[in-house]
Scaffold this motif. Sequence first.
Motif, PDB file in Angstrom:
ATOM      1  N   ALA A  56      67.952  44.921  17.499  1.00 13.22           N
ATOM      2  CA  ALA A  56      68.430  43.741  18.224  1.00 13.22           C
ATOM      3  C   ALA A  56      68.244  42.560  17.282  1.00 13.22           C
ATOM      4  N   VAL A  57      69.320  42.211  16.593  1.00 10.41           N
ATOM      5  CA  VAL A  57      69.238  41.160  15.569  1.00 10.41           C
ATOM      6  C   VAL A  57      69.501  39.819  16.244  1.00 10.41           C
ATOM      7  N   GLN A  58      68.427  39.047  16.447  1.00  5.08           N
ATOM      8  CA  GLN A  58      68.558  37.714  17.040  1.00  5.08           C
ATOM      9  C   GLN A  58      68.518  36.702  15.901  1.00  5.08           C
ATOM     10  N   ASP A  66      66.924  49.805   7.827  1.00  8.14           N
ATOM     11  CA  ASP A  66      66.646  51.169   8.271  1.00  8.14           C
ATOM     12  C   ASP A  66      65.142  51.236   8.538  1.00  8.14           C
ATOM     13  N   PHE A  67      64.655  52.409   8.968  1.00 11.37           N
ATOM     14  CA  PHE A  67      63.252  52.495   9.383  1.00 11.37           C
ATOM     15  C   PHE A  67      62.291  52.163   8.235  1.00 11.37           C
ATOM     16  N   GLU A  68      62.612  52.620   7.011  1.00 12.87           N
ATOM     17  CA  GLU A  68      61.714  52.382   5.870  1.00 12.87           C
ATOM     18  C   GLU A  68      61.830  50.951   5.351  1.00 12.87           C
ATOM     19  N   GLY A  69      63.088  50.483   5.194  1.00 14.83           N
ATOM     20  CA  GLY A  69      63.325  49.160   4.605  1.00 14.83           C
ATOM     21  C   GLY A  69      62.672  48.046   5.401  1.00 14.83           C
ATOM     22  N   ALA A  70      62.851  48.089   6.734  1.00 14.09           N
ATOM     23  CA  ALA A  70      62.273  47.044   7.581  1.00 14.09           C
ATOM     24  C   ALA A  70      60.738  47.078   7.502  1.00 14.09           C
ATOM     25  N   ALA A  71      60.175  48.291   7.498  1.00  7.04           N
ATOM     26  CA  ALA A  71      58.707  48.425   7.451  1.00  7.04           C
ATOM     27  C   ALA A  71      58.150  47.929   6.116  1.00  7.04           C
ATOM     28  N   SER A  85      62.500  40.982  20.053  1.00  7.38           N
ATOM     29  CA  SER A  85      61.437  39.978  19.927  1.00  7.38           C
ATOM     30  C   SER A  85      60.046  40.574  19.715  1.00  7.38           C
ATOM     31  N   SER A  86      59.894  41.899  19.859  1.00  9.03           N
ATOM     32  CA  SER A  86      58.567  42.476  19.630  1.00  9.03           C
ATOM     33  C   SER A  86      58.401  42.978  18.199  1.00  9.03           C
ATOM     34  N   THR A  87      59.364  42.619  17.316  1.00  8.79           N
ATOM     35  CA  THR A  87      59.209  42.967  15.902  1.00  8.79           C
ATOM     36  C   THR A  87      58.902  41.690  15.126  1.00  8.79           C
ATOM     37  N   PRO A  88      58.071  41.771  14.075  1.00  9.31           N
ATOM     38  CA  PRO A  88      57.763  40.563  13.294  1.00  9.31           C
ATOM     39  C   PRO A  88      59.022  39.883  12.759  1.00  9.31           C
ATOM     40  N   LEU A  89      58.988  38.554  12.738  1.00  8.62           N
ATOM     41  CA  LEU A  89      60.143  37.764  12.309  1.00  8.62           C
ATOM     42  C   LEU A  89      60.447  37.975  10.829  1.00  8.62           C
ATOM     43  N   PHE A  90      61.706  37.758  10.495  1.00  8.84           N
ATOM     44  CA  PHE A  90      62.139  37.652   9.100  1.00  8.84           C
ATOM     45  C   PHE A  90      62.696  36.246   8.884  1.00  8.84           C
ATOM     46  N   THR A  91      62.841  35.847   7.616  1.00 10.23           N
ATOM     47  CA  THR A  91      63.373  34.519   7.285  1.00 10.23           C
ATOM     48  C   THR A  91      64.652  34.697   6.459  1.00 10.23           C
ATOM     49  N   ALA A  92      65.187  33.583   5.968  1.00 10.56           N
ATOM     50  CA  ALA A  92      66.400  33.641   5.133  1.00 10.56           C
ATOM     51  C   ALA A  92      66.150  34.411   3.843  1.00 10.56           C
ATOM     52  N   GLU A  93      64.887  34.540   3.439  1.00 15.16           N
ATOM     53  CA  GLU A  93      64.554  35.301   2.223  1.00 15.16           C
ATOM     54  C   GLU A  93      64.792  36.805   2.402  1.00 15.16           C
ATOM     55  N   HIS A  94      64.914  37.250   3.653  1.00 14.40           N
ATOM     56  CA  HIS A  94      65.024  38.685   3.940  1.00 14.40           C
ATOM     57  C   HIS A  94      66.466  39.133   4.207  1.00 14.40           C
ATOM     58  N   LEU A  95      67.432  38.326   3.752  1.00 13.86           N
ATOM     59  CA  LEU A  95      68.848  38.645   4.023  1.00 13.86           C
ATOM     60  C   LEU A  95      69.269  40.008   3.483  1.00 13.86           C
ATOM     61  N   ASP A  96      68.632  40.454   2.403  1.00 12.46           N
ATOM     62  CA  ASP A  96      69.068  41.699   1.759  1.00 12.46           C
ATOM     63  C   ASP A  96      68.124  42.871   2.002  1.00 12.46           C
ATOM     64  N   ARG A 152      72.873  40.318   5.570  1.00  9.57           N
ATOM     65  CA  ARG A 152      73.981  39.638   4.872  1.00  9.57           C
ATOM     66  C   ARG A 152      75.315  40.305   5.235  1.00  9.57           C
ATOM     67  N   GLN A 153      75.328  41.643   5.234  1.00 10.25           N
ATOM     68  CA  GLN A 153      76.556  42.380   5.585  1.00 10.25           C
ATOM     69  C   GLN A 153      76.895  42.226   7.065  1.00 10.25           C
ATOM     70  N   LEU A 154      75.866  42.255   7.924  1.00 13.69           N
ATOM     71  CA  LEU A 154      76.113  42.105   9.365  1.00 13.69           C
ATOM     72  C   LEU A 154      76.656  40.716   9.680  1.00 13.69           C
ATOM     73  N   LEU A 155      76.143  39.689   8.979  1.00 13.78           N
ATOM     74  CA  LEU A 155      76.637  38.329   9.217  1.00 13.78           C
ATOM     75  C   LEU A 155      78.114  38.220   8.837  1.00 13.78           C
TER      76      LEU A 155
END
Length: 429
Positions: A318-320, A303-308, A288-299, A265-268
């Motif tokens: 690499a935020v695509q 960091d290493f712990e939060g994403a995991a 692309s080698s990390t599992p996808l997130f959706t609009a539900e994951h905006l917040d 949300r902040q990066l956008l």
Amino acid sequence: MTADPLTPVLTKRWLSPQSWRLATYEKLEGYTALRKALSGTPEQLVQLVKDAGLRGRGGAGFPTGVKWSFMPPNEDKPHYLVINADEGEPGTCKDIPLMMADPHSLIEGCIIASYAMRVHRCFIYVRGEALHPIRRLNSAVREAYQAGYLGKNILDSGYDLDITVHAGAGAYICGEETALLDSLEGRRGQPRLKPPFPAASGLYAAPTTVNNVETIASVPYIVNGGAEWFRKMGTEKSPGPKIYSISGHVERPGQYEAPLGTTLRQLLELAGGMKDGIPLKFWTPGGSSTPLFTAEHLDVPLDFEGAAEAGSMLGTTAVQVFNETVSVPWAVMKWTKFYEHESCGKCTPCREGTYWLAQILERMVEGRGTEEDIDTLLDICDNILGRSFCALGDGATSPITSAIKYFRDEFVELCEKNRARSPELVGAS
């Protein structure tokens, strides 16, 4: 979060005129950290980086100071530092701009890290297609030699170091550290069996540390600012600043430096929001080698712990970003074809698995798939995950399993379209 997301650290020189020149670098605190580092002992530097909590910026997030401490203290064999600048992950674009805009920060980091590990020979392995950064780096290395920052008896300290810039041949697999070492030795880039790990037997079977560009470029700032200053940015377990590469459907794609733990949300907001106002559908937090997130994951804190904790990985940040016009199965097929093409073929699960995943996805996207194909995709992913020599196989499964988890209905819809068309096809034949 205590630090303002717009306070640049790693990117502070990027917009300076001729930022890649030694003269500009020296005007802006360049090589002051090196003088400070050479006045201390290697052990003090390793401890400083441990205290700062710097973690590997190449994707794995391993504590850098701990990695440095694996280097044996005795010098009966040469020690090597190898910089992994083979940036090939789809969507990742942080190391190449860093080497383009501020190559001396990497070189200064290399000298400090080499001194800390008693290394006298350092190699920077750059992706072969990145010609412009290779030229910039070579020019910066020449400037550093002429100014006495490299070579014999650096700044009258009695310490010697040589740096070699090596261009790869454009193979994604060489981003894997042991495949990179094989390539650097002149062999075909293929992952090695571990153990032995590079710290014990790496380049030319000698003790070797492999670090990412952004990791090493962070070191001079830690030496100058101190561990406490570094820890004021980011989160407790993932301190420091990070360069996020934002690409896709945003108004201003590019590199944005922000503290670790920043949310999408902040990066956008920094990137001007979604392009043309079309809503967000899905995104990758680390290539692309990390599992996808959706609009539900905006917040989700990136960091290493939060994403995991949210079910993905920080990876290379690499935020695509993809909006609602994009078909998830189509995007996943494109990535899978990349992994099929880039698999080195050394191990069967990855070589055969990526081939079949790409075939099935292509068939589904063309409207010739069945619902059994969805289960087959998951079954193949299950047979690749954790069974291949390196992380390429695991990475190839991530977008597929996460896409089916969040967007299974899109895959089913493709199959239903196929079922609806089948009677017509039978009649036509």
